[in-house]
Design a protein around this motif. Structure first.
Motif, short mmCIF file in Angstrom:
data_model
loop_
_atom_site.label_atom_id
_atom_site.label_comp_id
_atom_site.label_asym_id
_atom_site.label_seq_id
_atom_site.Cartn_x
_atom_site.Cartn_y
_atom_site.Cartn_z
N HIS A 1 5.44 -13.59 13.29
CA HIS A 1 5.49 -15.04 13.14
C HIS A 1 4.15 -15.58 12.65
O HIS A 1 3.15 -14.87 12.67
CB HIS A 1 5.84 -15.70 14.49
CG HIS A 1 7.28 -15.58 14.85
ND1 HIS A 1 8.30 -15.96 14.02
CD2 HIS A 1 7.88 -15.09 15.97
CE1 HIS A 1 9.46 -15.72 14.60
NE2 HIS A 1 9.24 -15.18 15.79
N ASN A 2 4.15 -16.86 12.28
CA ASN A 2 2.91 -17.53 11.91
C ASN A 2 1.90 -17.44 13.05
O ASN A 2 2.27 -17.67 14.21
CB ASN A 2 3.16 -19.01 11.60
CG ASN A 2 3.59 -19.19 10.14
OD1 ASN A 2 3.33 -18.32 9.30
ND2 ASN A 2 4.23 -20.30 9.85
N GLY A 3 0.67 -17.11 12.71
CA GLY A 3 -0.36 -17.05 13.73
C GLY A 3 -0.41 -15.73 14.49
O GLY A 3 -1.24 -15.57 15.39
N ALA A 4 0.42 -14.77 14.11
CA ALA A 4 0.45 -13.49 14.83
C ALA A 4 -0.80 -12.65 14.55
O ALA A 4 -1.17 -11.79 15.34
CB ALA A 4 1.70 -12.71 14.43
N ASP B 1 -0.59 -10.42 0.68
CA ASP B 1 -0.37 -11.30 1.83
C ASP B 1 0.64 -12.39 1.46
O ASP B 1 0.29 -13.33 0.73
CB ASP B 1 -1.70 -11.93 2.28
CG ASP B 1 -1.60 -12.50 3.69
OD1 ASP B 1 -0.46 -12.65 4.19
OD2 ASP B 1 -2.66 -12.80 4.28
N GLU B 2 1.85 -12.25 1.93
CA GLU B 2 2.94 -13.21 1.66
C GLU B 2 3.00 -13.61 0.19
O GLU B 2 2.85 -14.79 -0.16
CB GLU B 2 2.78 -14.45 2.56
CG GLU B 2 2.69 -14.07 4.02
CD GLU B 2 3.26 -15.13 4.95
OE1 GLU B 2 4.11 -15.91 4.49
OE2 GLU B 2 2.88 -15.14 6.13
N PRO B 3 3.28 -12.64 -0.68
CA PRO B 3 3.24 -12.92 -2.12
C PRO B 3 4.32 -13.89 -2.59
O PRO B 3 4.18 -14.45 -3.68
CB PRO B 3 3.43 -11.54 -2.76
CG PRO B 3 4.11 -10.73 -1.72
CD PRO B 3 3.60 -11.23 -0.40
N THR B 4 5.37 -14.10 -1.83
CA THR B 4 6.44 -14.98 -2.32
C THR B 4 6.51 -16.30 -1.54
O THR B 4 7.41 -17.12 -1.77
CB THR B 4 7.82 -14.29 -2.22
OG1 THR B 4 8.08 -13.98 -0.84
CG2 THR B 4 7.84 -13.02 -3.04
N VAL C 1 5.37 -4.52 13.55
CA VAL C 1 5.57 -5.90 13.97
C VAL C 1 4.38 -6.34 14.80
O VAL C 1 3.99 -5.66 15.75
CB VAL C 1 6.87 -6.05 14.80
CG1 VAL C 1 7.03 -7.50 15.25
CG2 VAL C 1 8.07 -5.63 13.97
N LEU C 2 3.78 -7.46 14.41
CA LEU C 2 2.65 -8.04 15.15
C LEU C 2 3.14 -9.27 15.91
O LEU C 2 3.87 -10.09 15.36
CB LEU C 2 1.56 -8.50 14.19
CG LEU C 2 0.43 -7.58 13.75
CD1 LEU C 2 -0.60 -8.39 12.96
CD2 LEU C 2 -0.24 -6.92 14.94
N ALA C 3 2.70 -9.38 17.16
CA ALA C 3 2.92 -10.62 17.91
C ALA C 3 1.67 -10.90 18.72
O ALA C 3 1.19 -10.02 19.45
CB ALA C 3 4.14 -10.49 18.82
N SER C 4 1.10 -12.07 18.54
CA SER C 4 -0.14 -12.46 19.22
C SER C 4 -1.23 -11.38 19.15
O SER C 4 -1.92 -11.12 20.13
CB SER C 4 0.12 -12.80 20.68
OG SER C 4 1.20 -13.69 20.76
N GLY C 5 -1.36 -10.75 18.02
CA GLY C 5 -2.43 -9.78 17.84
C GLY C 5 -2.17 -8.41 18.46
O GLY C 5 -3.09 -7.60 18.54
N ARG D 1 13.36 -8.97 14.64
CA ARG D 1 13.22 -10.35 15.12
C ARG D 1 12.91 -10.40 16.61
O ARG D 1 12.08 -11.20 17.06
CB ARG D 1 14.50 -11.16 14.85
CG ARG D 1 14.59 -11.64 13.44
CD ARG D 1 15.65 -12.74 13.30
NE ARG D 1 16.03 -12.89 11.89
CZ ARG D 1 15.26 -13.42 10.97
NH1 ARG D 1 14.07 -13.89 11.29
NH2 ARG D 1 15.66 -13.48 9.72
N ALA D 2 13.56 -9.52 17.35
CA ALA D 2 13.33 -9.47 18.80
C ALA D 2 11.88 -9.09 19.09
O ALA D 2 11.22 -9.70 19.95
CB ALA D 2 14.29 -8.47 19.45
N ALA D 3 11.35 -8.12 18.32
CA ALA D 3 9.97 -7.67 18.55
C ALA D 3 8.97 -8.76 18.14
O ALA D 3 7.89 -8.88 18.74
CB ALA D 3 9.70 -6.39 17.76
N MET D 4 9.32 -9.56 17.15
CA MET D 4 8.43 -10.64 16.71
C MET D 4 8.28 -11.70 17.78
O MET D 4 7.24 -12.37 17.88
CB MET D 4 8.98 -11.30 15.42
CG MET D 4 8.65 -10.51 14.17
SD MET D 4 9.60 -11.01 12.71
CE MET D 4 9.09 -12.70 12.51
N ALA D 5 9.32 -11.86 18.60
CA ALA D 5 9.34 -12.94 19.58
C ALA D 5 8.61 -12.58 20.87
O ALA D 5 8.43 -13.43 21.74
CB ALA D 5 10.78 -13.34 19.87
N ILE D 6 8.22 -11.32 21.01
CA ILE D 6 7.57 -10.89 22.26
C ILE D 6 6.26 -11.62 22.49
O ILE D 6 5.46 -11.72 21.57
CB ILE D 6 7.33 -9.35 22.25
CG1 ILE D 6 8.67 -8.62 22.32
CG2 ILE D 6 6.45 -8.92 23.43
CD1 ILE D 6 8.57 -7.13 22.08
#
Ligand code: ADP
Ligand code: MG
Lengths: 227, 294
Positions: free
Chosen positions: A33-36, A154-157, A201-205, A222-227
């Motif tokens: 997610h944004n800020g991960a 980094d997010e090319p699209t 998958v990164l979540a909060s670093g 998606r589940a791993a992103m939300a952790i």
């Protein structure tokens, strides 16, 4: 090609990455997610920030203490988030910058102008006056002129008109198929998993999941992103 | 009317000298954000270089043309030394840079005082600068014309170098976005050093011109540094066009004020004018329109 091992890094006193390890593979996607901390991880990979702990190894060499331009000289290229170009310089000058000091400068530039016809058309226009999609193509062209072994995107699209998104995704697939290594941050999970050999998958670093691209289901990611 | 023309021509020459002093600053201050108070002393080094060249090449017709590149290189090397030893550690600390370079300037002044006679040294004008050119009924000294010509050549050379060479391109890119320049493969450290060398070298060239118009002594740099900074600020950061216009305006204003009042009061009045102007237009003469474009 690129291994990041147990990376701790951040800005000033704020730690953003808490022991992140990214395995080596031909095409690696970083999701989150944004800020991960995805952009922070890529900035660290190219050397714009230095880790407080951990090692960066490229092509068998420890490059942790090298400056970005030295990493570029060793075969890394970086396309930052947000269609960044030298806006006051012309499209052609943007490309010349990357080609300066290399052999066959003209051939390197011409190859990219052929790949992205819009850049050829606006060669003498200030890069700041190009559309977002064209600026992103310019950023990718600039990276490719250095003939990298590893392309970091980094997010090319992100924030680009759909017609050009398809072109950029196709370019990435073609480059990967031609044997270029890619480290890709991408919000579009479907495309990322399709392109990637491995994903992280990164979540909060923190790394909350890794796996093989082709086999992963979007829902588990998606589940791993939300952790 | 009779008084107008001489002051205008006089002021134009003063403006050209200011422009020469400001050109280097527009690189190191305008482009890199470094407040180098020793820039005036680099100008002094250029002037003393002209004197030293004349000790070797006595014929002043030849010595001044030789002195120009020599002063450029000598002052440039001093600038490079300052960058490598001190300024590189202070890029994001303008106040520290200011204080330290004031100190460096004082040390250089003191060194000049130790090496050269305290009343200064004479720099011989070439014979081809002795005459006058009659313009609108006024005999315009050729050395003033020479200063204007020299400034014009330096401006043209600098802007062509920035525009058409790969080094110039890299400097513009580094100024625009340092991180992006690095990740495009540009060694921004090398660019910093080069920019400082060229900027300081231009001060040396200004010093040669100054030595032909005024005295060459340890104090000469101090009188140019503040006006030169004001010219860069008023002209707009990184704006060559604005810098040229600002230098000319300040030069002419100084000449007129000096005519109506006294020299030192003229300086004060010119500063006040520039400061009032900066209050009204803090971004300089020309505003950059493409600010928001990455
Ligand atoms: N230049 C910076 N200075 C301080 N904090 C930053 C900076 N850039 C990013 N951060 C912080 O680091 C965290 C991760 O940001 P980033 O790596 O950009 O995330 P992502 O790319 O995954 O959206 C965020 O909390 C963000 O606020
Ligand atoms: Mg990001």
């Amino acid at each position: 090609m690129l291994e990041l091992t147990d990376i701790k890094a951040g800005y000033g006193r704020t730690q953003v990455l808490h022991g992140v390890t990214v395995p080596s593979a031909d095409v690696v996607a970083v999701l989150g997610h944004n800020g991960a901390g995805k952009s922070t991880l890529l900035r660290l990979a190219i050397g714009l920030i230095k880790p407080s702990k951990g090692r960066v190894v490229f092509d068998g060499e420890d490059i942790t203490s090298l400056a970005p331009n030295q990493r570029v000289a060793r075969g890394m290229a970086y396309v930052p988030q947000g269609q960044q170009s030298f806006g006051q310089l012309t499209t052609l000058e943007n490309l010349q910058l990357a080609a300066d000091g290399r052999r066959r400068r003209k051939a390197l530039i011409d190859a990219q102008l052929a790949r992205f016809p819009a850049l050829e058309q606006f060669a003498t226009r200030k890069a700041g006056l190009l559309s977002g999609g064209q600026r992103q193509q310019l950023a990718i062209a600039r990276a490719l002129i250095t003939e990298p072994k590893l392309l970091i995107l980094d997010e090319p699209t992100e924030g680009i008109q759909p017609t050009i998104v398809a072109e950029i995704e196709q370019t990435i697939m073609e480059l990967a198929a031609a044997g270029m290594n890619v480290l890709l941050v991408e919000q579009h999970i479907g495309f990322a998993l399709e392109a990637a050999e491995r994903y992280v998958v990164l979540a909060s670093g923190h790394v909350t999941q890794t796996g093989e691209g082709g086999k992963a289901a979007t829902s588990t990611v998606r589940a791993a992103m939300a952790i | 009317m009779d008084a107008l023309i001489p002051q205008l021509l006089n002021g134009s020459a003063q403006g050209a000298l200011l422009l020469l002093a400001a050109l280097g600053l527009s690189l190191t201050f305008g482009q890199m954000g470094v407040i180098n108070m020793a820039h005036g002393e680099f100008l002094m080094i250029g002037a003393f270089s002209a004197y030293l060249v004349q000790q070797v090449i006595v014929a002043s017709d030849l010595s001044i043309p030789v002195a120009l590149p020599v002063a450029f290189v000598v002052a440039g090397l001093f600038g490079l030394l300052l960058e490598v030893t001190i300024i590189r550690w202070m890029y994001r600390r303008p106040l520290d840079t200011l204080l330290v370079t004031v100190g460096v300037g004082l040390i250089l002044q003191q060194a000049a005082l130790q090496i050269f006679p305290s009343q200064g040294v004479p720099v011989e004008k070439p014979r081809w600068l002795d005459g006058q050119l009659t313009i609108l009924g006024y005999d315009w000294p050729l050395r003033q014309l020479f200063t204007i010509l020299l400034a014009a050549v330096c401006v043209a050379a600098l802007s062509a170098w920035l525009k058409y060479t790969s080094f110039g391109r890299r400097i513009r890119a580094t100024v625009h976005n340092r991180d992006l320049a690095e990740t495009t493969g540009i060694s921004t450290r090398t660019i910093d050093r080069l920019t400082f060398f060229v900027g300081s070298g231009l001060a040396g060239v200004a010093g040669v011109a100054a030595s032909l118009i005024g005295g060459t002594n340890s104090q000469m740099g101090a009188q140019y540094i503040i006006p030169a900074f004001l010219v860069v600020a008023a002209g707009g950061i990184g704006q060559l066009k604005g810098t040229i216009l600002a230098a000319w305006a300040v030069g002419v204003a100084l000449a007129f004020f000096a005519y109506w009042t006294t020299g030192s009061l003229a300086q004060v009045l010119a500063f006040i004018l520039v400061i009032v102007f900066l209050q009204l237009r803090p971004q300089g003469l020309f505003t950059v329109r493409t600010r928001s474009l990455a």
